[in-house]
Design an enzyme around this catalytic site. Structure first.
Site, PDB file in Angstrom:
ATOM      1  N   ASP A 266       2.678  -7.005  -7.490  1.00 14.04           N
ATOM      2  CA  ASP A 266       1.784  -6.866  -6.349  1.00 14.04           C
ATOM      3  C   ASP A 266       0.413  -7.453  -6.638  1.00 14.04           C
ATOM      4  O   ASP A 266       0.151  -7.979  -7.721  1.00 14.04           O
ATOM      5  CB  ASP A 266       1.687  -5.404  -5.891  1.00 14.04           C
ATOM      6  CG  ASP A 266       1.149  -4.473  -6.977  1.00 14.04           C
ATOM      7  OD1 ASP A 266       0.219  -4.879  -7.699  1.00 14.04           O
ATOM      8  OD2 ASP A 266       1.636  -3.345  -7.082  1.00 14.04           O
ATOM      9  N   LYS A 288       0.012  -6.703  -1.268  1.00 12.54           N
ATOM     10  CA  LYS A 288      -0.467  -6.189   0.016  1.00 12.54           C
ATOM     11  C   LYS A 288      -1.989  -6.184   0.016  1.00 12.54           C
ATOM     12  O   LYS A 288      -2.624  -5.828  -0.964  1.00 12.54           O
ATOM     13  CB  LYS A 288       0.032  -4.760   0.259  1.00 12.54           C
ATOM     14  CG  LYS A 288       1.539  -4.594   0.239  1.00 12.54           C
ATOM     15  CD  LYS A 288       1.891  -3.159   0.542  1.00 12.54           C
ATOM     16  CE  LYS A 288       3.371  -2.903   0.355  1.00 12.54           C
ATOM     17  NZ  LYS A 288       3.759  -2.975  -1.058  1.00 12.54           N
ATOM     18  N   MET A 401      -8.888   2.977  -3.162  1.00 12.71           N
ATOM     19  CA  MET A 401      -8.821   2.136  -1.952  1.00 12.71           C
ATOM     20  C   MET A 401      -9.841   2.571  -0.901  1.00 12.71           C
ATOM     21  O   MET A 401      -9.536   2.652   0.286  1.00 12.71           O
ATOM     22  CB  MET A 401      -7.402   2.163  -1.366  1.00 12.71           C
ATOM     23  CG  MET A 401      -6.349   1.620  -2.318  1.00 12.71           C
ATOM     24  SD  MET A 401      -4.643   1.895  -1.760  1.00 12.71           S
ATOM     25  CE  MET A 401      -4.441   3.659  -2.135  1.00 12.71           C
TER      26      MET A 401
END
Length: 480
Positions: A266, A288, A401
């Site tokens: 990722d 992503k 995040m």
């Protein structure tokens, strides 16, 4: 699989090779050495170990060089252009700068590999530091910029790689054609040899029981099934790649990465870590970004199943730890339902890595007796946390995040009772050389971050422990 192989936006690997590493076969080939002193002698001994046919040219040639067994011809005179006519490789080891430059130009014009000792700018190749466990040979090079460091690394590898590995490699080489005829399937051959290298037969070699080890090796080959298409079961390993620094990988993670058939990685996995994977493994980018998924999560889950069902050894390489905001649980649910063997290899989660490298302890007797991890955005992109439970002055809050929702997070914590002077920090690209730490409080952190160029991945730490940053920030100080 119906899913397309998706490449990342940026190519992997941040460095460029100044020299392409290669191994040359010099057996019985003419190699010319211009120079007759101790430096020339060292180079001659190195070429002699490769069974090259040596031609030495110099007005003065030292006795040791003249008597070297592999020296086929000596010319005790000045260099002539015709001396390189039959050469496969050229070494220049003189103290005459102009002569060195001239011979280098001549070699380049004739497309002849040339090494001018201690002058990389005149070289088309350089000689590395070597760990010789023939047929296993390890070459270490600094591109001519730090030969002492290269020699130091060689010394470490000398102690790490026993001489018996050479005996093991030679025995494997003798049986390679036989194994290939019995196991036409490439993956089956690789699995067979991995069992040899990582099993009791290799241990017998390392213990010095060479005759017994060779006998066991022949027995293993003889008992191998002769099948045109050997079917081997597939498996999946969810591997935590840590917060970005390759040095923080676990040994287990590295072993799986270097034996996998397929790697799914990722966006949070650094290029340096991906480069440590097995070179001929298929690499699939499934990264992503906010509102920009290269491959949606359900398709990733299905792809893991399909790749394993094809018999592949699959590594799902995930930033941080697979089970801490890594959606690892979602991915192995499908594997479990499909009956696919899997394992989970924990990694250093971003909270632990970024806290350690910023010098902000997550707990401290004077500041925080508990720590809570939360994610800065939910499945629908909102930030909707249990704010009341987070408001505790003796607790450290770690927000994953949270870059996009930073202003809202700070505002809601203040609105629910946490003091606006509560220390807060945002760490960008933690544990890497690009690490940036921005400190402030709930009242001004969002504004401080907006004044700088900050991109994900980031991590927020909120609480009194942030007060220790200036005193304990060992990594930032070391990199200034």
């Amino acid at each position: 699989t119906p899913f397309a192989r998706i490449s990342p936006n940026k190519p992997h690997g941040t460095s460029k090779l100044d020299y392409f590493p290669a191994f040359m076969n010099l057996k019985s080939r003419e190699c010319v050495i211009v120079g007759g002193g101790q430096v020339a002698l060292r180079k001659a001994r190195l070429l002699a170990s490769a069974n090259a046919q040596l031609v030495v040219i110099a007005p003065d040639i030292c006795k040791e060089l003249k008597n070297l067994k592999q020296v086929h011809t000596t010319h005790q005179r000045e260099f002539r252009d015709a001396d390189i006519d039959n050469a496969t490789l050229l070494i220049v080891a003189t103290n005459d700068t102009k002569l060195n430059e001239y011979i280098s130009r001549l070699a380049h014009l004739n497309n002849l590999p040339v090494n001018v000792v201690d002058n990389p700018s005149l070289c088309s190749f350089i000689t590395p530091s070597i760990v010789d466990r023939s047929p296993i040979v390890v070459a270490i090079s600094s591109g001519g910029s730090a030969p002492v460091l290269a020699r130091s690394l060689r010394a470490r590898l000398e102690s790490y790689i026993p001489p018996e590995y050479g005996q093991l490699a030679a025995s494997m080489g003798e049986l390679r054609a036989q194994v290939k005829s019995k196991l036409p399937n490439e993956r089956a051959r690789r699995i067979f040899w991995e069992k040899i290298v990582n099993g009791p037969i290799a241990k017998q070699f390392l213990l010095g029981n060479q005759s017994n080890a060779i006998e066991q090796l022949h027995q293993a080959v003889d008992s191998t099934d002769n099948a045109a298409n050997v079917k081997t079961p597939g498996s999946v390993a969810l591997v935590g790649a840590g917060p970005g620094n390759p040095d923080l990988l676990t040994f287990r993670a590295l072993r799986l990465m270097q034996s996998a058939d397929v790697i799914l990685h990722d966006r949070l996995v650094s290029p340096e870590i991906v480069d440590l994977c097995r070179r001929d493994a298929e690499r699939i980018y499934v990264g992503k970004q906010r509102d920009n998924h290269a491959l949606p999560q359900p398709k990733i889950n299905q792809l893991l199943i399909e790749l394993a069902q094809q018999g592949n050894s699959v590594v799902r390489l995930k930033g941080g730890d697979p089970f801490i905001f890594g959606r690892g649980g979602e991915e192995i649910e499908g594997l479990a339902e499909a009956g696919i063997p899997f394992e989970v290899v924990p990694g250093i989660t971003a909270a632990s890595g970024c806290a350690s490298y910023s010098g902000i302890p997550l707990t401290h007797r004077n500041y925080a007796q508990s720590c809570v991890f939360v994610t800065g955005h939910l499945k629908n992109g909102t930030v909707n946390l249990d704010w009341q439970k987070l408001v505790n002055p003796d607790q450290t809050i770690v927000v994953y995040m949270g870059l996009e929702g930073l202003p809202n997070i700070c505002r809601e914590l203040i609105n629910h009772g946490l003091a606006d002077t509560t220390p807060a920090a945002l760490i960008e690209q933690g544990t890497t050389p690009q690490q940036q730490v921005i400190t402030g409080d709930l009242n001004n952190l969002a504004e401080l971050v907006s004044e700088k160029s900050v991109t994900a991945p980031t991590l927020m730490i909120i609480g009194g422990v942030v007060n220790l940053y200036e005193k304990l920030s060992w990594f930032s100080v070391a990199n200034k």
